[in-house]
Scaffold this active site. Sequence first.
Site, PDB file in Angstrom:
ATOM      1  N   ASP A   3     -30.748 -77.667 -48.087  1.00  0.00           N
ATOM      2  CA  ASP A   3     -30.261 -76.714 -47.334  1.00  0.00           C
ATOM      3  C   ASP A   3     -28.869 -76.162 -48.143  1.00  0.00           C
ATOM      4  O   ASP A   3     -28.245 -76.670 -48.911  1.00  0.00           O
ATOM      5  CB  ASP A   3     -29.741 -77.293 -46.216  1.00  0.00           C
ATOM      6  CG  ASP A   3     -28.946 -76.405 -45.225  1.00  0.00           C
ATOM      7  OD1 ASP A   3     -29.457 -75.527 -44.559  1.00  0.00           O
ATOM      8  OD2 ASP A   3     -27.630 -76.637 -44.978  1.00  0.00           O
ATOM      9  N   GLU A  36     -33.038 -73.622 -50.479  1.00  0.00           N
ATOM     10  CA  GLU A  36     -32.686 -72.705 -49.759  1.00  0.00           C
ATOM     11  C   GLU A  36     -31.390 -71.486 -50.711  1.00  0.00           C
ATOM     12  O   GLU A  36     -30.429 -72.050 -50.679  1.00  0.00           O
ATOM     13  CB  GLU A  36     -32.121 -72.976 -48.282  1.00  0.00           C
ATOM     14  CG  GLU A  36     -31.595 -71.748 -47.326  1.00  0.00           C
ATOM     15  CD  GLU A  36     -30.761 -72.091 -46.342  1.00  0.00           C
ATOM     16  OE1 GLU A  36     -30.942 -71.420 -45.250  1.00  0.00           O
ATOM     17  OE2 GLU A  36     -30.227 -73.066 -46.449  1.00  0.00           O
TER      18      GLU A  36
END
Length: 535
Positions: A213, A263
């Site tokens: 993330d 990401e």
Amino acid sequence: MGQPTPAPKDRDWWRSAVIYQVYVRSFADGDGDGTGDLAGVRGRLSYLAELGVDALWFSPWYQSPMKDGGYDVADYRAIDPAFGTLAEAEKLIAEARELGIRTIVDIVPNHVSDQHPWFRAALAAGPGSPERELFHFRPGRGPDGELPPNDWPSQFVGSTEPVWTRLADGDWYLHLFTPEQPDLDWTHPAVRQEHEDILRFWFERGVAGVRIDSAALLAKDPALPDLAAHPEPHPFVDRDELHDVYRSWRTVADAYDGVFVGEVWLPDAERFARYLRPDELHTAFNFSFLSCPWDADRLRASIDTTLAEHAPVGAPATWVLCNHDVTRTVTRYGREDTGFDFAAKAFGTPTDLALGTRRARAAALLSLALPGAVYLYQGEELGLPEAEIPVDRIQDPMYFRSRGADPGRDGCRVPLPWAAGLPHAGFGSQQEPWLPQPADWTSYAVDRQQDDPDSMLTLYREAIAARPLFGCGPLTWLPTPEGVLAFARAEGMTCVVNLGSAPLRLPERSRLLLASGLLDDKGRLPQDTAAWLRS
């Protein structure tokens, strides 16, 4: 407990996989308390196997106060009690693998929850303590330290809230997201060691990969300068020292044949590709394609740019139409502005769901025909639209931190409909789900779609099953009329997508394998329809 070493032919599975994103809280409720859980996922593994996916990516399932949908982690080695137990997670990983489905977990390295033991210890220890060195604690500016240490903006779109919170003892701490998500200081050796240990912990339990993330945000300029005064290099986005972190992580993953997907939101193609060098991340999400409007020229440019970005480092592209953070595809494609700009998608935006569904069906065939890996967000295979959540039921902090300017992300996180005749569309029991389902949710239920040859679910099942026919070779664009995309792949396979205004006559001497909609009475491909052909 470690995962068996895969056969050599399986080691590149991630280069062409179909990976299904499970947002556990909204997938299936196994214990009937209104919240999705691991028991619910285990009970639906046969559904996922029939869909034909190669792997499951789980959004964070760790112990968390859920101030940001689980992306505020209190303990990376424990499952949140609302979802189940670590033992259940281990069973789920093993049972999925028995069905040929691998597991990818989500790691959130930029920050932790304010309930994490490290941050609680830092609060108790006070200014200048070693415990606070794990985070970004600073004195404030101004005569009495009443001003934040710098001018950095929040990472929540539309938010005007500060990224610094002041404590009673005078110190400020940094949080690029909510105040409940304090940022870690990645210059501290203990931070790096802890995350490498966390990776090993999950690889030992059989996971095949890790999604990272906010992968470009970890490193900060140690001086924490004002962004306005020092825009280049950026003080907290895509800093060069990040690559040393990921090279170190790669050595951990390689010991388990594990893979990474990052990401990484970056407009610079060359800097994006750096994360995909052979000794760093294996793959990264393709946000260019996800945010691209429904326009033939723009889509072709996005595909070309994506493939060109990945070519120099030999990494496979990833293709994503939707995830837990963005407006669902059916809704986005049914609006006048078909690109992705969450802040502009206010409640009540006019939407033609029939048009959006036709386009989403065509986009499914387009994405599944492209070279690389495909990520499928739960519910996309059912053609779910974005749900409009009553204001008094919204939970997403993005909505609150933007003071309502941003509608938030709850609309794409509504619990799935499984059975039309059961309470709450079969999501759980009599207990109302944690987010309300729209009144028409039963029309999208799995049991209504699974035997319907024209349903979105059937289309996805058939497309995923036929996808290997495209092989692993490159893409070659074919000449077409304006508004049409057509490309050839291996074994005489061709994908054609008609975004033009006129019906398209398909090539002669080609066999129609699959279409996203019916051909017209002259055998032509209508507008907003895609087809797979074989010569």
